[in-house]
Motif scaffolding. Structure first.
Motif, short mmCIF file in Angstrom:
data_model
loop_
_atom_site.label_atom_id
_atom_site.label_comp_id
_atom_site.label_asym_id
_atom_site.label_seq_id
_atom_site.Cartn_x
_atom_site.Cartn_y
_atom_site.Cartn_z
N TYR A 28 8.42 8.13 -8.86
CA TYR A 28 8.34 9.55 -8.67
C TYR A 28 6.91 10.00 -8.51
N ALA A 29 6.13 9.64 -9.60
CA ALA A 29 4.74 10.22 -9.67
C ALA A 29 4.01 9.69 -8.54
N MET A 30 4.14 8.43 -7.93
CA MET A 30 3.51 7.93 -6.82
C MET A 30 3.96 8.51 -5.45
N GLY A 31 4.94 8.87 -5.59
CA GLY A 31 5.87 9.54 -4.43
C GLY A 31 5.19 11.02 -4.41
N GLN A 32 5.13 11.60 -5.39
CA GLN A 32 4.68 13.05 -5.48
C GLN A 32 3.22 13.05 -4.97
N ALA A 33 2.29 12.28 -5.58
CA ALA A 33 1.10 12.30 -5.27
C ALA A 33 0.80 12.01 -3.83
N GLY A 34 1.69 11.00 -3.37
CA GLY A 34 1.46 10.79 -1.85
C GLY A 34 1.51 12.03 -0.94
N LEU A 35 2.73 12.85 -1.40
CA LEU A 35 3.14 14.05 -0.55
C LEU A 35 2.09 15.05 -0.75
N ARG A 36 1.45 15.01 -1.72
CA ARG A 36 0.34 16.12 -2.36
C ARG A 36 -0.86 15.83 -1.33
N ALA A 37 -1.13 14.49 -1.17
CA ALA A 37 -2.14 14.01 -0.38
C ALA A 37 -1.85 14.27 1.25
N VAL A 38 -0.85 14.29 1.48
CA VAL A 38 -0.41 14.46 2.98
C VAL A 38 -0.58 16.07 3.15
N ALA A 39 -0.22 16.83 1.93
CA ALA A 39 -0.20 18.46 2.06
C ALA A 39 -1.60 18.80 2.29
N GLU A 40 -2.68 18.19 1.50
CA GLU A 40 -4.11 18.40 1.38
C GLU A 40 -4.55 17.82 2.97
N ALA A 41 -4.29 16.86 3.43
CA ALA A 41 -4.58 16.48 4.63
C ALA A 41 -4.42 17.45 5.88
N PHE A 42 -3.23 18.22 5.77
CA PHE A 42 -2.62 19.40 6.55
C PHE A 42 -3.87 20.60 6.56
N ASP A 43 -4.09 20.87 5.05
CA ASP A 43 -5.21 21.64 4.69
C ASP A 43 -6.51 21.51 5.42
N GLY A 44 -6.74 20.12 5.69
CA GLY A 44 -8.23 20.20 5.84
C GLY A 44 -8.83 18.89 4.92
N GLY A 45 -8.01 18.66 3.91
CA GLY A 45 -8.55 17.47 3.28
C GLY A 45 -8.69 16.20 3.84
N ALA A 46 -8.88 15.36 2.85
CA ALA A 46 -9.48 13.88 3.34
C ALA A 46 -8.23 13.43 4.05
N ASP A 47 -8.48 12.52 5.19
CA ASP A 47 -7.85 12.13 6.23
C ASP A 47 -6.92 10.81 5.58
N THR A 48 -5.72 10.69 5.98
CA THR A 48 -4.92 9.29 5.53
C THR A 48 -3.88 9.11 6.18
N THR A 49 -3.65 7.55 5.90
CA THR A 49 -2.67 7.19 7.14
C THR A 49 -1.26 7.61 6.52
N LEU A 50 -1.35 8.15 5.18
CA LEU A 50 0.06 8.49 4.74
C LEU A 50 0.71 9.71 5.67
N ARG A 51 -0.08 10.34 6.24
CA ARG A 51 0.47 11.37 7.16
C ARG A 51 1.21 10.89 8.29
N PRO A 52 0.63 9.78 9.20
CA PRO A 52 1.56 9.58 9.96
C PRO A 52 2.81 8.40 9.37
N ARG A 53 2.59 8.06 8.28
CA ARG A 53 3.55 6.95 7.61
C ARG A 53 4.80 8.08 7.29
N ILE A 54 4.58 9.11 6.82
CA ILE A 54 5.58 9.97 6.57
C ILE A 54 6.37 10.54 7.85
N ALA A 55 5.44 10.93 8.69
CA ALA A 55 5.95 11.32 10.18
C ALA A 55 6.91 10.17 10.57
N ARG A 56 6.58 9.03 10.57
CA ARG A 56 7.41 8.00 11.07
C ARG A 56 8.71 7.73 10.47
N GLU A 57 8.40 7.85 9.12
CA GLU A 57 9.65 7.39 8.20
C GLU A 57 10.52 8.54 8.25
#
Length: 304
Positions: free
Chosen positions: A159-188
């Motif tokens: 749960y904690a790992m998944g939540q942190a991953g989604l927070r990272a995606v939200a931050e990427a949408f806001d202009g934070g650090a880019d991460t491949t989690l964003r396209p991985r979440i989009a594909r999945e």
């Protein structure tokens, strides 16, 4: 005619329930799977229903049963009064299925200890949907750190790992650090924009632990953001081990790692490295037994 004594051990985690059973008349060990039975998430009634249904379905082909001994390790049943209430209700549900019924309910971390070390001393680190650290001293006393649930704790858990991953995606949408989690979440999950992420998380309420494998996969592929998440989550879990060992120096120097997260080799290697770095004189091994093995061992001891 010899009596038919049936033993059942259940591991009721945050995502599923596993039953292991044995009896004198059974040619081999029986295993069954069922839905989650954490009473904090599904309610007491549903928890009792899941556990009793698994046992009763297993008993159908073994009747008549003279003695039934059941031990259930239940996530979310951390207090003695909760455990006793579950045990009493489960016993009543099963009272017509055997001449004699014995039931024990413990927190699921305790069956992990029995799976790893029997009744002897050692320390277990459990990382599944949730997380907890538990040790048994040489004198037989149990010490626990963590296990607060996803709202207050559970570092290193799915749960904690998944939540942190989604927070990272939200931050990427806001202009934070880019991460491949964003396209991985989009594909999945088909979540490829801010509005879709908000709707998916807050309206659809997906099980966040299901996102954890994507975070670990991204880390294994060299994604810096995902690696930071994995490293920090593992470090928090190891810190809980250090807190526990401050309480006592009477634990045999061995650690068993178990839980669904440990099935991922990249995660298991990261946690093992962190533990060896902090506690170099202790053995650290990934437990290959299911925690339900510990519940079955406890069920066999109920009549001793």
């Amino acid at each position: 005619m010899s009596e038919n004594h049936f033993f059942a051990g259940l591991d009721a985690g945050g995502s599923k329930t596993l039953l292991l059973a044995e009896c004198e008349a059974c040619p081999e060990r029986i295993d069954r799977h069922g839905p989650a039975a954490n009473p904090q998430r599904v309610g007491m009634d549903q928890s009792v229903q899941v556990l009793s249904t698994l046992v009763r379905k297993t008993l159908r082909s073994q009747r008549p049963v003279d003695q039934l001994s059941v031990c259930a390790g239940v996530a979310g049943a951390g207090r003695p009064d909760e455990q006793q209430a579950l045990a009493d209700r489960l016993r009543r549900k099963l009272r017509d299925d055997a001449k004699s019924v014995a039931v024990e309910v413990v927190h699921d971390a305790y069956i992990a200890l029995d799976a790893a070390f029997g009744s002897e001393s050692g320390l277990v680190v459990i990382a599944g949907t949730g997380s907890v650290v538990l040790a048994r001293t040489r004198a037989g006393t149990a010490h626990r750190v963590g296990g607060w649930g996803h709202l207050l704790g559970d570092p290193g858990s799915g749960y904690a790992m998944g939540q942190a991953g989604l927070r990272a995606v939200a931050e990427a949408f806001d202009g934070g650090a880019d991460t491949t989690l964003r396209p991985r979440i989009a594909r999945e999950y088909g979540v490829d924009e801010r509005a879709a992420l908000l709707h998916w998380v807050y309206r659809d309420r997906p099980p966040l632990q299901d996102v954890a494998p994507l975070v670990i996969e991204a880390s294994a592929d060299g994604d810096a953001v995902a690696t930071d998440i994995l490293t920090s989550q593992v470090a928090e879990l190891v810190r809980q081990v250090e807190w526990l060992l401050r309480e006592t120096d009477d634990v045999a120097p061995r650690i068993a790692l178990l839980g669904g997260m440990l099935q991922n080799e990249h995660y298991a290697a990261a946690l093992r490295r962190a533990l060896v770095d902090q506690i170099p004189d202790w053995s650290v091994e990934v437990l290959r037994h299911e925690p339900a093995v510990g519940a079955l061992r406890r069920a066999r001891r109920l009549d001793e």
